[in-house]
Design a protein around this motif. Structure first.
Motif, short mmCIF file in Angstrom:
data_model
loop_
_atom_site.label_atom_id
_atom_site.label_comp_id
_atom_site.label_asym_id
_atom_site.label_seq_id
_atom_site.Cartn_x
_atom_site.Cartn_y
_atom_site.Cartn_z
N ALA A 45 29.28 28.79 67.46
CA ALA A 45 29.17 28.09 66.18
C ALA A 45 30.58 27.74 65.71
CB ALA A 45 28.49 28.98 65.16
N GLU A 46 30.70 26.54 65.14
CA GLU A 46 32.01 26.06 64.70
C GLU A 46 32.52 26.85 63.48
OE1 GLU A 46 31.92 22.04 63.17
OE2 GLU A 46 33.91 21.65 64.00
N ARG A 47 31.56 27.28 62.65
CA ARG A 47 31.93 27.93 61.38
C ARG A 47 30.93 29.02 61.08
NH1 ARG A 47 29.63 26.65 56.94
NH2 ARG A 47 28.76 24.81 57.93
N VAL A 48 31.43 30.17 60.71
CA VAL A 48 30.54 31.27 60.34
C VAL A 48 31.04 31.92 59.05
CG1 VAL A 48 29.74 31.87 62.67
CG2 VAL A 48 31.86 32.89 61.81
N LYS A 49 30.12 32.55 58.35
CA LYS A 49 30.51 33.32 57.18
C LYS A 49 30.12 34.75 57.46
CE LYS A 49 30.58 30.95 53.12
NZ LYS A 49 29.93 30.40 51.90
N LEU A 50 31.09 35.64 57.41
CA LEU A 50 30.86 37.04 57.74
C LEU A 50 31.01 37.91 56.50
CD1 LEU A 50 30.43 38.73 60.44
CD2 LEU A 50 32.85 39.31 60.26
N LYS A 51 30.06 38.82 56.34
CA LYS A 51 30.15 39.81 55.25
C LYS A 51 30.45 41.14 55.91
CE LYS A 51 26.53 41.65 53.03
NZ LYS A 51 25.31 41.67 52.19
N TYR A 52 31.41 41.85 55.40
CA TYR A 52 31.74 43.16 55.99
C TYR A 52 32.42 44.06 54.97
CZ TYR A 52 36.50 41.09 56.54
OH TYR A 52 37.72 40.49 56.32
N LEU A 53 32.65 45.29 55.36
CA LEU A 53 33.42 46.21 54.54
C LEU A 53 34.82 46.31 55.14
CD1 LEU A 53 30.85 49.15 54.11
CD2 LEU A 53 31.31 47.28 52.50
N ASN A 54 35.84 46.28 54.29
CA ASN A 54 37.18 46.53 54.81
C ASN A 54 37.39 48.05 54.84
OD1 ASN A 54 37.88 47.36 52.22
ND2 ASN A 54 38.97 45.46 51.72
N GLU A 55 38.59 48.46 55.24
CA GLU A 55 38.84 49.91 55.42
C GLU A 55 38.80 50.68 54.11
OE1 GLU A 55 40.98 47.46 55.84
OE2 GLU A 55 43.05 48.10 55.53
N LYS A 56 38.87 49.93 52.98
CA LYS A 56 38.78 50.62 51.68
C LYS A 56 37.33 50.71 51.22
CE LYS A 56 43.22 48.74 50.30
NZ LYS A 56 43.62 47.37 49.91
N GLY A 57 36.43 50.16 52.03
CA GLY A 57 35.02 50.20 51.66
C GLY A 57 34.61 49.06 50.75
N GLU A 58 35.53 48.10 50.54
CA GLU A 58 35.22 46.95 49.68
C GLU A 58 34.48 45.89 50.48
OE1 GLU A 58 39.49 47.38 47.28
OE2 GLU A 58 39.29 46.02 48.99
N GLU A 59 33.51 45.25 49.80
CA GLU A 59 32.78 44.19 50.48
C GLU A 59 33.60 42.91 50.49
OE1 GLU A 59 28.39 43.86 49.82
OE2 GLU A 59 28.94 41.77 49.41
N VAL A 60 33.69 42.33 51.67
CA VAL A 60 34.46 41.10 51.85
C VAL A 60 33.54 40.04 52.44
CG1 VAL A 60 36.44 40.05 53.07
CG2 VAL A 60 36.56 42.44 52.32
N VAL A 61 33.62 38.82 51.92
CA VAL A 61 32.91 37.70 52.56
C VAL A 61 33.98 36.71 52.97
CG1 VAL A 61 31.30 35.78 52.25
CG2 VAL A 61 30.79 38.02 51.23
N GLU A 62 33.98 36.37 54.23
CA GLU A 62 35.04 35.52 54.73
C GLU A 62 34.48 34.45 55.66
OE1 GLU A 62 39.58 36.32 56.24
OE2 GLU A 62 38.09 37.84 56.64
N GLU A 63 34.97 33.21 55.45
CA GLU A 63 34.54 32.14 56.34
C GLU A 63 35.53 32.03 57.48
OE1 GLU A 63 32.58 28.33 55.01
OE2 GLU A 63 34.54 27.57 55.61
N GLY A 64 35.00 31.84 58.67
CA GLY A 64 35.89 31.70 59.83
C GLY A 64 35.60 30.46 60.62
N THR A 65 36.68 29.72 60.92
CA THR A 65 36.57 28.59 61.86
C THR A 65 37.65 28.83 62.91
OG1 THR A 65 38.14 27.30 60.55
CG2 THR A 65 35.80 26.92 60.11
#
Ligand code: CO
Length: 170
Positions: free
Chosen positions: A102-122
């Motif tokens: 896929a050319e573009r994805v949006k990923l939701k994850y936890l960083n090492e501090k346990g904070e929720e992050v939503v990040e788009e990746g191309t």
């Protein structure tokens, strides 16, 4: 601490990983060790199964000055448009082949501090998100290459598998 990178043929690479329940000291230590191991191997990404741990986490260094430690990732958007580009994998040394993603994805994850992050990746980030996420499902990029490319690398892969088995990698 530099961890041993599991190679093609090792069964741990084919198992499903499970969610991280709590980002505790032990998980943080593994993530640090994974970053060290990835840097040492000059990799762009490294997923937990590649160091023998079937947990939903991976680390990335796509060269944007940010080291990402990603826990319990989940795609919330995957573009229909696809792009093809060359990939490699620290668990499959010496093999580089084109993979459609896929050319573009949006990923939701936890960083090492346990904070929720939503990040788009191309581009490289989007590709790395998808490649590393696949590791958590027991999938490898060579599963996704064209039939012709598969034929071209099949003897290299068998050789790698035999070496891994001889080494006693489960
Ligand atoms: Co890989």
């Amino acid at each position: 601490m530099i961890l041993k990178i599991r190679k093609y043929g090792d069964k741990v690479l084919r198992e499903m990983s499970t969610p991280v329940e709590k980002i505790d000291e032990e998980i943080l230590k593994i993530l640090d060790d994974m970053v060290e191991t990835m840097k040492n191997a000059q990799g762009v990404g490294l997923a937990a199964p590649q160091v023998g741990i079937n947990k939903n986490m991976f680390v990335l260094d796509v060269g944007d000055g940010k080291i990402r430690k990603i826990v319990n990732p989940e795609f919330i958007e995957i573009s229909k448009e696809e792009v093809e580009n060359e990939e490699g994998c620290l668990s499959i040394p010496g093999i580089y082949k084109k993979v459609r993603r896929a050319e573009r994805v949006k990923l939701k994850y936890l960083n090492e501090k346990g904070e929720e992050v939503v990040e788009e990746g191309t581009d490289l980030l989007g590709r790395a998100f998808q490649h590393e996420y696949d590791h958590l499902k027991g999938e490898l990029f060579v599963d996704k290459i064209s039939p012709v490319a598969k034929r071209l690398v099949s003897s290299k892969l068998s050789k790698l598998k035999k070496e891994t088995e001889k080494e006693g990698g489960n």
